[in-house]
Design an enzyme around this catalytic site. Structure first.
Site, PDB file in Angstrom:
ATOM      1  N   SER A   1      -6.879   3.285   3.305  1.00  0.00           N
ATOM      2  CA  SER A   1      -6.388   2.171   2.460  1.00  0.00           C
ATOM      3  C   SER A   1      -7.040   2.655   0.847  1.00  0.00           C
ATOM      4  O   SER A   1      -8.306   3.117   1.396  1.00  0.00           O
ATOM      5  CB  SER A   1      -6.728   0.939   2.816  1.00  0.00           C
ATOM      6  OG  SER A   1      -6.763   0.148   1.760  1.00  0.00           O
TER       7      SER A   1
ATOM      8  N   LYS B   1     -10.898   0.651   6.388  1.00  0.00           N
ATOM      9  CA  LYS B   1      -9.644   0.302   7.118  1.00  0.00           C
ATOM     10  C   LYS B   1      -9.174   1.660   7.815  1.00  0.00           C
ATOM     11  O   LYS B   1      -9.331   2.649   7.348  1.00  0.00           O
ATOM     12  CB  LYS B   1      -8.753  -0.240   6.310  1.00  0.00           C
ATOM     13  CG  LYS B   1      -8.759  -1.570   5.998  1.00  0.00           C
ATOM     14  CD  LYS B   1      -7.343  -2.236   5.451  1.00  0.00           C
ATOM     15  CE  LYS B   1      -6.556  -2.408   6.787  1.00  0.00           C
ATOM     16  NZ  LYS B   1      -5.288  -3.112   6.454  1.00  0.00           N
TER      17      LYS B   1
ATOM     18  N   ASN C   1      -5.619   2.315   9.257  1.00  0.00           N
ATOM     19  CA  ASN C   1      -4.287   1.675   9.742  1.00  0.00           C
ATOM     20  C   ASN C   1      -3.507   2.367  10.830  1.00  0.00           C
ATOM     21  O   ASN C   1      -3.585   3.671  10.853  1.00  0.00           O
ATOM     22  CB  ASN C   1      -3.483   1.612   8.580  1.00  0.00           C
ATOM     23  CG  ASN C   1      -4.037   0.594   7.609  1.00  0.00           C
ATOM     24  OD1 ASN C   1      -4.262  -0.495   7.986  1.00  0.00           O
ATOM     25  ND2 ASN C   1      -3.832   0.673   6.127  1.00  0.00           N
TER      26      ASN C   1
ATOM     27  N   ARG D   1      43.945   7.205  12.570  1.00  0.00           N
ATOM     28  CA  ARG D   1      42.738   7.317  11.734  1.00  0.00           C
ATOM     29  C   ARG D   1      42.431   5.808  11.223  1.00  0.00           C
ATOM     30  O   ARG D   1      43.562   5.311  10.720  1.00  0.00           O
ATOM     31  CB  ARG D   1      43.159   8.304  10.595  1.00  0.00           C
ATOM     32  CG  ARG D   1      41.771   8.803   9.690  1.00  0.00           C
ATOM     33  CD  ARG D   1      41.586  10.138   9.418  1.00  0.00           C
ATOM     34  NE  ARG D   1      42.277  11.213  10.246  1.00  0.00           N
ATOM     35  CZ  ARG D   1      42.792  11.848   9.931  1.00  0.00           C
ATOM     36  NH1 ARG D   1      43.051  12.456   8.745  1.00  0.00           N
ATOM     37  NH2 ARG D   1      43.691  12.694  11.234  1.00  0.00           N
TER      38      ARG D   1
END
Lengths: 455, 455, 455, 455
Positions: free
Chosen positions: B276, B282, B284, B315
């Protein structure tokens, strides 16, 4: 390069441009630039730093694809983006690099960037919906008195007017336009909360700075950061979803009217538009096809957005990171549908003669209800119904005109004179209050144009 | 440029390449080239024409973005593509131009191209699922005897083993791999029916030519063209959807185990991975985040595909045209999830000590069921239950060890001796048949590797 | 009471019965009863206890609505259900009450009950799909040589045969039937893992007991409990979703053919079927309507099921609890669609005369491709195309027959003789390999009937 | 009987009652009764007929299940319903029977009935959202100064306050409440257009009668019938969908806070609430579970509604008929979520001590950002960052307190004194403008309570 082959039938070059790398980089840089300016003006960072950041804020300085690939290492493009910006700033003024992205978190720049992109999208949508409103109003006025079959469950029901049909489309478009206007207004707000949504690193200057930043970017300022409260964006995605649905309804109707066997309407033709390589006789309803393709795609995408609202604590694990692709697809598909149907409405061929022929081809059986009412006055409901049912069956069986069958029934001739019978299957005579409804729709005031709303 | 910023968190460069303009052009050209070759070999078109088409079949000769933009005029990229190819061929050999796309319809080239793209995708998916299978098998074996909390409704339940937990993920991945294998095998077939699905312009050579073309492209040959019967593609999209769901389940589990307060597992770390900008502390869970983002996105996309199956006559008006964007998003998202979880599994840190600590932190209350069973033998179920409930309440209220509370209850001491009580809260002693289940999962034979299936 | 008003258009009484309170109670009681029997036979609980449980296992003894309301206190019906069963058993034999649900967890009974309900559903679905297969085969054979318009983007394209059209529907139904068969076979397995998926309270008898229980219930026995691994159920829901899509495609086609202006097919009529109160002339395609309503509903429901696969650890918070309503809706909607289309196919009126008239109404322009090919042999592709395009335009402009326009062009007369021109617009002459494709579809062997598969 | 077993976890008895047969019959009869009254008052039908219809308008006179089953013959419950009503009226006054449903079409009664049912639902939803608003406001005020961890990607980020967290939930609920209010106001309108949306059988009295009927029923009167323009209903379904998403977010948060390892919050306990049969130590978050189950279900259902908006001409083939089940499921699921979370909020246990302990358990590393800022003033950003990263790594490696590690670094001691260092990891000192944001949310004025809006 803007539109990719895989996105054929999914976007227009104009709206694709808004979601291009250049546009997103511009929006992300716009956030950082405006943040630096606002911070410099409040003395949070040096003026020189803001100037250096400003000088680095050109999309062309960045390799978007590399940033996108790098984003897999952090599950957000913001981290490689801020790193790249910091390196650019460092080249310009090493002392300024430390002030890049000051006080902000990855989600602040990513969210605000997508909001800025949505703001650009709004203008395009607004324009196409306004074109559609204008064309449909004109079509409705022009065909106020053009009778055609109303069809229920794809079966001939009773007469209506093409003017009312067009006004029905118009009413839905106008209501959607108003809802979209309100949803954009609520959603076009700044995201700025810092790492935990408290702007802690800015001390007590957080909200003052936030307001300045919002103003700089031309966005609203919310009560608080909304990192994991996505209801405003969700409501906007929903408003787009409902709009795509209404556009799809109009496209379905026109594609059905365009069938060779119905032939009451046709999309505009132009060199190369709607043709078939192998079959020169074909005129395909391409605008309706694109709008219907959007109407197939958008509901599932809206569902995805709603599912992803369940976002954990102060930043989600997956829910948030799923949003960009979804928002981009919803906006582009809805925009394509609006542009396509605007083009269709502007050039729509309406075949009033064929409309009348298709009414006639029912041999008057669609006037059975009317006959029942006329007979009921004299004979009572039950007797009237029985007579009419018998006449309808006879008409179908003998391939004869319903009114002629009726006219040959003694019990009918006793109570209905020739003039009434003659008039019975005049479509104009059995339109009820179609014209009242039509005018009411065409003259309805779009809420988003009312004086108490800012454009 | 391959990955766009808006697709951050939605794809990997490797799978994005498969859906790039170059790759799609290659597939479309591959169809036309093989068609020409097959037709030349059957004498349907001149050998010279086939050679000229072959010489024009280089993706770099085409402007993909222009083709994509032009496709809005026909609601399919095939028409501008065939036109551009014809012009290229004309430059090489004017007499050959008329033989381009001979006997085929727009949908033949578009559908077969997407099938060829799916074939390339299969190999990438196969590889990542095989990596995952391998890593999870190893994790499961290594931790066959590592006790941890089983958690139900996010509450501590009873002990289980991490080996069984990993084997549970493995079992799901392996079943999905088998289902995907079967779905790809069914879906990787040629589309070739001409304008109305009858190959009318080829006289009686239609199926012979079709088989040759399928062989040339390495695709299966179906009973008949499937222009508006999309069930095989839908089944493949569903198999991808179920796979994304199983990958999401694994990602949810690992992200929950990675919470600071739980700390039983952690994603691999690497320079720049999961960090981070603002918060150096951190780590993550980015792989899980990307897999979960995919698990949020894919269900709505599958729903879109299923909705679009209602295709009109020979179609569709909208249903078919909506498919490319949906297929592309489903495959890329599922592929990203598989690649991300393979990386996570290969580098997963498992904290067996913390697992044991988290069991201990329940103070033995998770062994209440076990205590009930032991006491029931002597005291009967009802009496046992009441005693245990009382002990649990007391343990929670006094913040004391459940076993100690039990040991102080005279009615318990009468029937359970100290050794039994001591052993009561040993997790290893209450794993039931966890190891049987684990081995059964790890040793399960993937159906797609069985000898009667071709790889 | 079985079908509720709010479920009008969503189910049939027959399939609704399978999801009724009585049926679900029966399934839950069936699990508990079989568990008790298997446990008694292995000496895990006393034979007397098993007998008492057996005597309490009658659905009529329970208040389903009260159980449903109580389930809000535990987020599962199993807890109030087991409590109510225990109370019933207590009335019969107090000493047996403690052995109710022995070793099982709430999810074991809830999951196995829904599997038993799915097993009942399978038979109904199988029957309706078999009826449909039979009727469509007959329709296809009967109309092998009935020419009709192929329509692409709702525009007249080229001729095809109704036999091929019906065979196309048949092929999709048959493939879906095979996929459903495989998916049911994989999903119809026992859930039995106890509180943490380890069967801890049963010591080392867990798997032996599990196998006996599975056999008692006529279900497969999986490698391990699958409390939070829902891929097999998800794959089944997907197989139903794809089936609903194929049924919807068939319904869309028939509803389009039933339009007054097309009139090539009509649903069976019966007293009170498809009528309109106000409009005696109407014949609504109600079977198609119901099948289409299902095709609208099922995709979103499948998406819900896939979303809910992300289930936490050993029992989910929300994902699992969301399933019953979703499964019930998917199965009932798909079953309604199958039953409706079986009825439609069995009584379908095919109007071969009108089919020919609709071809004729294109005034031969649909044979433009054919004319191009014929002319190209003599004049080259480019010249041929130009001539034909001119003739088509002239035919449309003058409202004249394409072949007559052609016949008046000197350059055409030079190379095509009168006989060829006369035959040019014979639909039978331009069906290509339609009949080969048709036979290939009708004769395709359903995989689920092959000898190596158990019915 | 109101709640069925299959709907366990999908509804509450209170909202289920609103969608019960009795309630729907009441609404359908309400339409017919009011229509008769309005018509009698305008002289369209005799007063005696209106009285007879009034006397037949009791739900108990009708067999709902038979009507539901019969509706399969017409794809709408209206036709068997009108027939049954007519028979009842005939018993009372034979001459009145012919005036039942006069001028109306099947869709008029079906649509208006569902609107009346939605009106009843609104009151229940309003009440539960108001309860939630009240409880969350109180929780937020009470915990304005309770520090807790903010968590991003499920990892400890920085401190925030529980007051702000609760206010975040509140803000979303309040905005949803306002959006719902507006959406209900727009959607609660009469449907009345007759067979083709022109009220043809009523001559020129159509709109006058419509207005009287709307007033009688307490509904708004739209510009025109909206048989195939479903945007207002779709917008309401979307508003419910967004609400379910916000409730799910709150539920996810609380279920995560309730994990044994986090233990910062707990749902209210009550006799029998949240218990586990086998595990007396468990306290399951049942309210959150039910809300999350709803949040899983609603998005797909909203997607279904949006898909079904593409309705043909004047009455749809499938799209319309799919709506009842979808509306019913969306409203009940959202209502269950609101009721569940209101109950959770009203009895939520907040463990402020544990919140502080969980902050402390990070050993101060979450204050790394704060340390960087403090050091940057003296040492510059770059140097500060490097020091802090080093300290964090050392703290993690040595399992030591971050601040103590910092305090031992000479370069830190030079610039930060002991008092500052001591204060560094005080959560209260690093909450930024959390309290400003919190107050701003709590004091935000719900738009639906503003004086210019009618309640």
């Amino acid at each position: 390069m803007v539109v990719r082959l895989i996105d054929s039938s999914s976007t227009t070059p104009r709206i694709a441009e808004v979601f291009s790398d250049h546009s997103i980089l511009e929006a992300m840089l716009g956030f950082e630039l405006s943040l630096a300016r606002a911070e410099a003006s409040l003395g949070v960072i040096p003026q020189d730093a803001a100037r250096a950041i400003e000088n680095a804020a050109s999309p062309d300085l960045y390799n978007a694809s590399a940033l996108a690939a790098d984003s897999l290492r952090s599950a957000t493009p913001s981290i490689p983006f801020v790193k790249a910006l910091t390196e650019q700033v460092k080249k310009i003024d090493a002392s300024a690099a430390g002030f890049v992205h000051w006080g902000a978190t990855s989600q602040d720049v990513a969210d605000t960037a997508i909001i800025l992109v949505l703001k650009k999208s709004r203008d395009i949508l607004h324009e196409d919906l306004a074109r559609l409103d204008h064309s449909l109003s004109q079509l409705s006025e022009r065909h106020a008195k053009t009778p055609m079959l109303a069809r229920t469950l794809l079966q001939a029901a009773l007469p209506t007017s093409f003017g009312l049909k067009a006004a029905g489309w118009l009413g839905a478009i106008r209501r959607n336009h108003s809802r979209l206007h309100a949803a954009f207004q609520e959603a076009l707000i700044l995201q700025f909360g810092g790492a935990a949504g408290t702007l802690a690193s800015l001390g007590d200057k957080g909200t003052k700075l936030g307001k300045a930043l919002a103003q700089e970017l031309g966005l609203g300022y919310p009560e608080a950061p909304w990192h994991t409260h996505r209801d405003r964006l969700a409501a906007l995605m929903c408003a787009l979803g409902v709009t795509a649905g209404s556009l799809g309804k109009m496209a379905r109707d026109i594609s059905l009217l365009s069938q060779n066997e119905v032939a009451e309407a046709a999309e505009p033709t132009a060199e190369g538009r709607g043709g078939s390589s192998a079959m020169p006789h074909k005129q395909n309803p391409v605008g309706c096809t694109l709008a219907l393709a959007s109407a197939y795609r958008v509901p599932g995408l809206v569902s995805t957005f709603l599912s992803s609202m369940v976002q954990e604590h102060e930043r989600a694990v997956g829910g948030w990171q799923s949003e960009w692709a979804t928002i981009s697809a919803i906006v582009q598909a809805t925009s394509l549908a609006a542009a396509s149907m605007a083009e269709v409405a502007e050039g729509l061929t309406v075949n009033a003669v064929r409309m009348r022929e298709n009414i006639a081809a029912t041999q008057g059986t669609i006037f059975a209800e009317r006959a029942t009412i006329l007979l009921a006055n004299a004979l009572g409901r039950d007797a009237a119904r029985k007579i009419v049912e018998k006449a309808v069956q006879q008409s179908v069986a003998s391939n004869g005109e319903f009114v002629e069958v009726l006219a040959e029934m003694p019990e009918v001739r006793k109570v209905l004179n020739a003039a009434i019978l003659k008039d019975l299957q005049s479509p104009e005579g059995y339109l009820g209050v179609a014209e009242e409804f039509r005018r009411s729709l065409v003259n309805s005031k779009p809420r988003h144009n009312s004086p108490d709303r800012k454009p």
